[in-house]
Structures are given as C-alpha cells and as structure tokens.
Write a protein that holds these residues in place. Structure first.
Motif, short mmCIF file in Angstrom:
data_model
loop_
_atom_site.label_atom_id
_atom_site.label_comp_id
_atom_site.label_asym_id
_atom_site.label_seq_id
_atom_site.Cartn_x
_atom_site.Cartn_y
_atom_site.Cartn_z
N ALA A 135 13.12 -2.91 -23.01
CA ALA A 135 14.28 -2.11 -23.50
C ALA A 135 15.34 -2.30 -22.42
O ALA A 135 16.72 -2.28 -22.67
N LEU A 136 14.98 -1.55 -21.28
CA LEU A 136 16.14 -1.69 -20.34
C LEU A 136 16.81 -2.95 -19.90
O LEU A 136 17.94 -2.84 -19.55
N THR A 137 15.90 -4.12 -19.89
CA THR A 137 16.31 -5.38 -19.63
C THR A 137 17.27 -5.70 -20.86
O THR A 137 18.28 -6.45 -20.42
N VAL A 138 17.13 -5.45 -22.15
CA VAL A 138 18.14 -5.96 -23.14
C VAL A 138 19.48 -5.16 -22.92
O VAL A 138 20.51 -5.73 -23.13
N VAL A 160 9.21 5.14 -14.77
CA VAL A 160 9.72 4.59 -13.59
C VAL A 160 9.31 3.34 -13.14
O VAL A 160 10.08 2.37 -12.96
N SER A 161 8.12 3.05 -13.27
CA SER A 161 7.43 1.76 -13.30
C SER A 161 8.05 0.58 -14.29
O SER A 161 8.25 -0.57 -14.03
N GLY A 162 8.10 1.11 -15.44
CA GLY A 162 8.80 0.43 -16.52
C GLY A 162 10.21 -0.16 -16.16
O GLY A 162 10.65 -1.22 -16.39
N ALA A 163 11.03 0.87 -15.47
CA ALA A 163 12.31 0.51 -15.26
C ALA A 163 12.45 -0.35 -14.05
O ALA A 163 13.24 -1.08 -14.12
N PHE A 164 11.24 -0.23 -12.94
CA PHE A 164 11.23 -1.38 -12.11
C PHE A 164 10.92 -2.65 -12.60
O PHE A 164 11.10 -3.73 -11.96
N GLU A 165 10.22 -2.71 -13.76
CA GLU A 165 9.87 -3.73 -14.44
C GLU A 165 11.17 -4.62 -14.75
O GLU A 165 11.47 -6.00 -14.68
N SER A 166 12.06 -3.79 -15.31
CA SER A 166 13.35 -4.46 -15.84
C SER A 166 14.12 -4.86 -14.57
O SER A 166 14.69 -6.08 -14.41
N SER A 169 25.10 -11.09 -26.41
CA SER A 169 25.90 -10.21 -27.44
C SER A 169 25.22 -9.22 -28.33
O SER A 169 24.10 -9.45 -28.55
N ALA A 170 25.95 -8.26 -28.57
CA ALA A 170 25.37 -7.00 -29.46
C ALA A 170 25.43 -7.36 -31.17
O ALA A 170 26.44 -8.06 -31.51
N SER A 171 24.62 -6.86 -31.72
CA SER A 171 24.53 -6.91 -33.03
C SER A 171 23.73 -5.60 -33.81
O SER A 171 23.02 -5.12 -32.97
N VAL A 172 24.15 -5.29 -34.89
CA VAL A 172 23.46 -4.24 -35.70
C VAL A 172 22.12 -4.67 -35.56
O VAL A 172 21.42 -3.47 -34.96
N ILE A 173 21.53 -5.55 -35.79
CA ILE A 173 20.12 -5.77 -36.00
C ILE A 173 19.58 -5.76 -34.61
O ILE A 173 18.38 -5.29 -34.36
N LYS A 174 20.23 -6.31 -33.48
CA LYS A 174 19.57 -6.25 -32.28
C LYS A 174 19.48 -4.66 -31.78
O LYS A 174 18.46 -4.39 -31.14
N VAL A 175 20.45 -3.92 -32.06
CA VAL A 175 20.52 -2.68 -31.63
C VAL A 175 19.67 -1.89 -32.44
O VAL A 175 18.70 -1.02 -31.83
N ALA A 176 19.24 -2.07 -33.70
CA ALA A 176 18.13 -1.42 -34.52
C ALA A 176 16.84 -1.81 -34.02
O ALA A 176 16.19 -0.92 -33.84
N LEU A 177 16.54 -3.02 -33.73
CA LEU A 177 15.33 -3.23 -32.87
C LEU A 177 14.93 -2.60 -31.72
O LEU A 177 13.87 -2.56 -31.56
N LEU A 178 16.04 -2.71 -31.05
CA LEU A 178 16.11 -2.17 -29.61
C LEU A 178 15.69 -0.53 -29.69
O LEU A 178 14.58 0.02 -29.22
#
Length: 107
Positions: free
Chosen positions: A68-71, A8-14, A81-90
């Motif tokens: 991760a939540l910020t992205v 939850v704290s990580g979510a609030f970081e986002s 913009s989304a890309s396959v590589i961005k989603v894979a890294l996420l």
C-alpha cells in the motif's frame, strides 16, 4: 508492541522496494545502500513481530502495508497514474490489513 514493529517493518518494505527500483539493476551505490539497510530493518522487524503474532497474519499485514505504501508513493510522485478503481483497491488493501489486526486482537 508487536503490531507497531510489524507496521514499521512494512513501511521499511516499501522503502527497500522503492530503493530497489531506483538502483537501476544494482548499478547505483546510494539506492543499493538504502535498499540493504531498509531490507535488514524490514526483515528484522518482521522476525521480531512474528515472535508474538501468527505467521500468516503477520506476513499478510507486512506485505499489505509495504504494498500500500509503495503504491501511495508511486501515485504521489507521479510514477503511476491515479484512478478511482486503483484508489478503491488500495483502500481495500488497507481495510484488509486493519481487519486482520482487529480479528487477531485475541492472539
């Protein structure tokens, strides 16, 4: 309970990261207020979670969840913009966060 508080704290970081970007250099009052409240909740929760979790693991999970939540927010809102590589890294970040939690179960 420490893991739940940490997530939850990580979510609030986002939340505070997004609010910071919307504050336009600390010139808009509402995003500044959201930033301050979310920052206090995020840091407070991290501090509480670190009573029971190792600092390295706790911090890495907190940052990973927030990043991760910020992205994801930026992708969903079209700010990035989304890309396959961005989603894979996420997915890699999310996998590492889960992995850290799994290997820390004994602590």
């Amino acid at each position: 309970m420490a893991w739940l508080i940490l997530i939850v704290s990580g979510a609030f970081e986002s939340v505070w990261a997004v609010a910071l970007s919307k504050s336009e250099g600390f010139t808009r009052p509402v995003p500044i207020a959201v930033f301050v409240v979310a920052l206090i909740i995020s840091m407070g929760g991290l501090g509480i979670a670190l009573r029971d979790l190792p600092v390295g693991t706790g911090y890495a999970v907190w940052v990973g969840v927030g990043a991760a939540l910020t992205v994801i927010y930026a992708l969903v809102t079209g700010q990035e913009s989304a890309s396959v590589i961005k989603v894979a890294l996420l997915l890699g970040i999310i996998g590492c966060v889960i992995g850290l939690q799994v290997v820390s179960q004994g602590h």
